[in-house]
Write a protein that holds these residues in place. Structure first.
Motif, mmCIF file in Angstrom:
data_model
loop_
_atom_site.group_PDB
_atom_site.id
_atom_site.type_symbol
_atom_site.label_atom_id
_atom_site.label_comp_id
_atom_site.label_asym_id
_atom_site.label_seq_id
_atom_site.Cartn_x
_atom_site.Cartn_y
_atom_site.Cartn_z
ATOM 1 N N LYS A 1 0.810 -1.218 0.000
ATOM 2 C CA LYS A 1 0.000 0.000 0.000
ATOM 3 C C LYS A 1 0.845 1.270 0.000
ATOM 4 C CE LYS A 1 -2.150 -0.699 3.823
ATOM 5 N NZ LYS A 1 -1.350 -1.878 4.181
ATOM 6 N N THR A 2 1.925 1.282 0.773
ATOM 7 C CA THR A 2 2.715 2.512 0.901
ATOM 8 C C THR A 2 3.463 2.810 -0.391
ATOM 9 O OG1 THR A 2 2.925 2.147 3.283
ATOM 10 C CG2 THR A 2 4.453 3.705 2.278
ATOM 11 N N VAL A 3 4.033 1.797 -1.018
ATOM 12 C CA VAL A 3 4.696 2.003 -2.310
ATOM 13 C C VAL A 3 3.672 2.463 -3.345
ATOM 14 C CG1 VAL A 3 5.851 0.841 -4.234
ATOM 15 C CG2 VAL A 3 6.616 0.435 -1.887
ATOM 16 N N ALA A 4 2.515 1.805 -3.378
ATOM 17 C CA ALA A 4 1.463 2.214 -4.312
ATOM 18 C C ALA A 4 1.024 3.643 -4.034
ATOM 19 C CB ALA A 4 0.275 1.260 -4.205
ATOM 20 N N SER A 5 0.914 3.991 -2.759
ATOM 21 C CA SER A 5 0.498 5.352 -2.399
ATOM 22 C C SER A 5 1.519 6.381 -2.878
ATOM 23 C CB SER A 5 0.304 5.469 -0.889
ATOM 24 O OG SER A 5 -0.794 4.696 -0.453
ATOM 25 N N ALA A 6 2.811 6.068 -2.720
ATOM 26 C CA ALA A 6 3.856 6.987 -3.181
ATOM 27 C C ALA A 6 3.769 7.194 -4.688
ATOM 28 C CB ALA A 6 5.233 6.452 -2.797
ATOM 29 N N THR B 1 -7.857 20.483 1.867
ATOM 30 C CA THR B 1 -6.973 20.652 0.717
ATOM 31 C C THR B 1 -7.816 20.845 -0.531
ATOM 32 O OG1 THR B 1 -5.205 19.679 -0.622
ATOM 33 C CG2 THR B 1 -6.815 18.156 0.316
ATOM 34 N N GLU B 2 -7.281 21.580 -1.483
ATOM 35 C CA GLU B 2 -7.925 21.715 -2.790
ATOM 36 C C GLU B 2 -7.247 20.819 -3.816
ATOM 37 O OE1 GLU B 2 -8.058 25.813 -3.853
ATOM 38 O OE2 GLU B 2 -9.314 26.386 -2.142
ATOM 39 N N ASN B 3 -6.317 20.004 -3.339
ATOM 40 C CA ASN B 3 -5.552 19.127 -4.216
ATOM 41 C C ASN B 3 -6.134 17.717 -4.193
ATOM 42 O OD1 ASN B 3 -3.508 18.502 -5.986
ATOM 43 N ND2 ASN B 3 -1.936 18.259 -4.418
ATOM 44 N N ASN B 4 -5.714 16.877 -5.129
ATOM 45 C CA ASN B 4 -6.029 15.459 -5.036
ATOM 46 C C ASN B 4 -5.433 14.912 -3.747
ATOM 47 O OD1 ASN B 4 -7.310 15.305 -7.601
ATOM 48 N ND2 ASN B 4 -5.311 15.195 -8.599
ATOM 49 N N LEU B 5 -6.074 13.899 -3.185
ATOM 50 C CA LEU B 5 -5.637 13.375 -1.896
ATOM 51 C C LEU B 5 -5.597 11.852 -1.919
ATOM 52 C CD1 LEU B 5 -4.935 13.929 1.113
ATOM 53 C CD2 LEU B 5 -7.398 13.786 1.580
ATOM 54 N N ILE B 6 -4.447 11.295 -1.540
ATOM 55 C CA ILE B 6 -4.285 9.861 -1.361
ATOM 56 C C ILE B 6 -4.333 9.578 0.138
ATOM 57 C CG2 ILE B 6 -2.757 7.874 -1.640
ATOM 58 C CD1 ILE B 6 -4.002 8.891 -4.267
ATOM 59 N N ILE B 7 -5.288 8.759 0.532
ATOM 60 C CA ILE B 7 -5.454 8.366 1.934
ATOM 61 C C ILE B 7 -5.064 6.899 2.044
ATOM 62 C CG2 ILE B 7 -7.070 8.144 3.855
ATOM 63 C CD1 ILE B 7 -8.838 10.243 2.413
ATOM 64 N N GLU B 8 -4.108 6.603 2.909
ATOM 65 C CA GLU B 8 -3.651 5.220 3.044
ATOM 66 C C GLU B 8 -4.217 4.585 4.308
ATOM 67 O OE1 GLU B 8 0.372 2.466 3.528
ATOM 68 O OE2 GLU B 8 0.591 4.606 3.117
ATOM 69 N N ILE C 1 -4.816 -2.354 -8.301
ATOM 70 C CA ILE C 1 -3.412 -2.294 -8.722
ATOM 71 C C ILE C 1 -2.749 -3.603 -8.327
ATOM 72 C CG2 ILE C 1 -1.161 -1.220 -8.290
ATOM 73 C CD1 ILE C 1 -2.602 1.432 -7.903
ATOM 74 N N PHE C 2 -2.075 -4.244 -9.287
ATOM 75 C CA PHE C 2 -1.336 -5.469 -9.001
ATOM 76 C C PHE C 2 0.110 -5.113 -8.706
ATOM 77 C CE2 PHE C 2 -4.862 -6.977 -11.655
ATOM 78 C CZ PHE C 2 -5.372 -7.973 -10.830
ATOM 79 N N ASN C 3 0.661 -5.707 -7.673
ATOM 80 C CA ASN C 3 1.988 -5.359 -7.199
ATOM 81 C C ASN C 3 2.927 -6.559 -7.242
ATOM 82 O OD1 ASN C 3 4.064 -3.845 -5.919
ATOM 83 N ND2 ASN C 3 3.443 -4.618 -3.928
ATOM 84 N N THR D 1 13.820 7.287 -7.331
ATOM 85 C CA THR D 1 14.035 6.936 -8.734
ATOM 86 C C THR D 1 13.147 5.774 -9.159
ATOM 87 O OG1 THR D 1 16.322 7.716 -8.641
ATOM 88 C CG2 THR D 1 15.744 6.190 -10.431
ATOM 89 N N THR D 2 13.064 4.730 -8.330
ATOM 90 C CA THR D 2 12.235 3.582 -8.705
ATOM 91 C C THR D 2 10.754 3.937 -8.628
ATOM 92 O OG1 THR D 2 12.373 2.700 -6.434
ATOM 93 C CG2 THR D 2 13.958 1.878 -8.049
ATOM 94 N N ILE D 3 10.383 4.813 -7.709
ATOM 95 C CA ILE D 3 8.989 5.275 -7.665
ATOM 96 C C ILE D 3 8.641 5.984 -8.970
ATOM 97 C CG2 ILE D 3 7.392 6.905 -6.558
ATOM 98 C CD1 ILE D 3 7.868 4.325 -4.939
ATOM 99 N N GLN D 4 9.529 6.871 -9.419
ATOM 100 C CA GLN D 4 9.292 7.588 -10.677
ATOM 101 C C GLN D 4 9.200 6.627 -11.855
ATOM 102 O OE1 GLN D 4 8.698 10.856 -11.377
ATOM 103 N NE2 GLN D 4 8.653 11.314 -9.188
ATOM 104 N N SER D 5 9.965 5.534 -11.794
ATOM 105 C CA SER D 5 9.984 4.575 -12.911
ATOM 106 C C SER D 5 8.656 3.872 -13.102
ATOM 107 C CB SER D 5 11.091 3.541 -12.693
ATOM 108 O OG SER D 5 10.719 2.596 -11.690
ATOM 109 N N GLN D 6 7.795 3.901 -12.084
ATOM 110 C CA GLN D 6 6.536 3.176 -12.141
ATOM 111 C C GLN D 6 5.350 4.040 -12.573
ATOM 112 O OE1 GLN D 6 6.483 -0.311 -11.644
ATOM 113 N NE2 GLN D 6 8.630 0.275 -11.840
ATOM 114 N N LEU D 7 5.563 5.332 -12.708
ATOM 115 C CA LEU D 7 4.443 6.213 -13.045
ATOM 116 C C LEU D 7 3.800 5.831 -14.372
ATOM 117 C CD1 LEU D 7 5.682 9.762 -11.958
ATOM 118 C CD2 LEU D 7 4.706 7.922 -10.578
ATOM 119 N N LYS D 8 4.616 5.370 -15.303
ATOM 120 C CA LYS D 8 4.107 5.006 -16.623
ATOM 121 C C LYS D 8 3.181 3.790 -16.561
ATOM 122 C CE LYS D 8 8.003 1.925 -17.763
ATOM 123 N NZ LYS D 8 8.500 1.835 -16.364
ATOM 124 N N ASN D 9 3.254 3.034 -15.484
ATOM 125 C CA ASN D 9 2.468 1.803 -15.385
ATOM 126 C C ASN D 9 1.111 2.004 -14.726
ATOM 127 O OD1 ASN D 9 4.641 0.364 -16.480
ATOM 128 N ND2 ASN D 9 5.569 0.054 -14.462
#
Length: 199
Positions: free
Chosen positions: A15-20, A89-96, A154-156, A188-196
Motif C-alpha cells: 500500500k505505501t509504495v502504491a500510495s507513493a 486541501t484543494e488538491n487530489n488526496l491519497i489516503i492510506e 493495482i497489481f503489485n 528513482t524507482t517510484i518515478q519509474s513506475q508512473l508510466k504503469n
C-alpha cells in the motif's frame, strides 16, 4: 479534487509504495489517518516523493506496531472513526489505510469504514502470491456487498498474468496498473513506475 482510499488484500500488499506512486502520478497530497508503530508511513512517503508534495499530519499516531484497536487499548485511548477528519486541501488526496480492509479500529469499526466516512473511491492493492486470488476476491466481495465505491485494482510485485486475468474477469474491476518488482525502493524507482499507472 479526487480522494482515493488505498487499501490492500493484506498487511504486506504494498500500500505505501502504491500510495507513493499515486501521489507522484496525480501530484496529490498524502494522508495517513491511523498510524500504529514506527517508522511512520508518512515518513516513508516523504522520503520517496517530490519535496513539493504535501504530507498531512496523521490523524492519530499509536505507539505499538499492531492492529489499531489493540494499540489504542494499550494506551487507554477510546479510538473511534468519527474522531478522524479529512485534512483541508484543494488538491487530489491519497489516503492510506492500515493493514487490510477488516483491520479493526475498535470493537465495532473497521479501517475500511473510513473510506465511506470520507466519501472516497477505493483503490485495492493486490500482491501476487499463492492464495492471493482468494484474498483478493474476498476483499472485492466485501467492498461490493457493502456499497463501497471502487476505483479499481493495482497489481503489485511479480507479475502473474493468469491470476490477474482471473481476478479482473470475475470482479469486473478496472485494472489501474501494475507495479513491477523493485530491487530498491527510492525516489528513482517510484518515478519509474508512473508510466504503469492509469488513473
Amino acid at each position: 479534487m479526487k480522494k482515493y482510499f488505498v487499501t490492500g488484500i493484506d498487511t504486506d500488499s504494498g500500500k505505501t509504495v502504491a500510495s507513493a506512486i499515486l501521489v507522484e502520478k496525480l501530484k496529490a497530497d498524502y494522508w495517513k489517518p491511523i498510524q500504529a508503530g514506527e517508522p511512520t508511513d508518512s515518513d516513508t512517503i516523504r522520503s520517496l516523493v517530490s519535496t513539493e508534495r504535501v504530507i498531512h499530519p496523521e490523524g492519530i499516531v499509536l505507539n505499538a506496531p499492531m492492529s489499531p484497536h489493540a494499540a489504542a487499548k494499550l494506551e487507554n485511548i477510546d479510538l473511534r472513526a468519527d474522531q478522524l477528519e479529512v485534512p483541508a486541501t484543494e488538491n487530489n488526496l491519497i489516503i492510506e489505510g492500515a493493514g487490510g480492509l477488516l483491520v479493526p479500529i475498535n470493537d465495532e469499526e473497521f479501517v475500511i469504514n473510513l473510506a465511506k466516512q470520507f466519501d472516497t473511491e477505493v483503490i485495492l492493492v493486490s500482491r501476487n502470491y499463492l492464495g492471493s486470488i482468494n484474498h483478493t476476491m474476498l476483499s472485492i466481495a466485501y467492498l461490493k456487498d457493502n456499497g463501497f465505491k471502487i476505483a479499481g485494482i493495482i497489481f503489485n510485485d511479480i507479475p502473474n498474468p493468469e491470476t490477474e486475468r482471473f481476478i479482473l474477469q470475475h470482479s469486473k474491476l478496472r485494472c489501474l496498473g501494475r507495479i513491477e518488482p523493485l530491487s530498491a525502493i527510492n525516489p528513482t524507482t517510484i518515478q519509474s513506475q508512473l508510466k504503469n499507472i492509469n488513473l
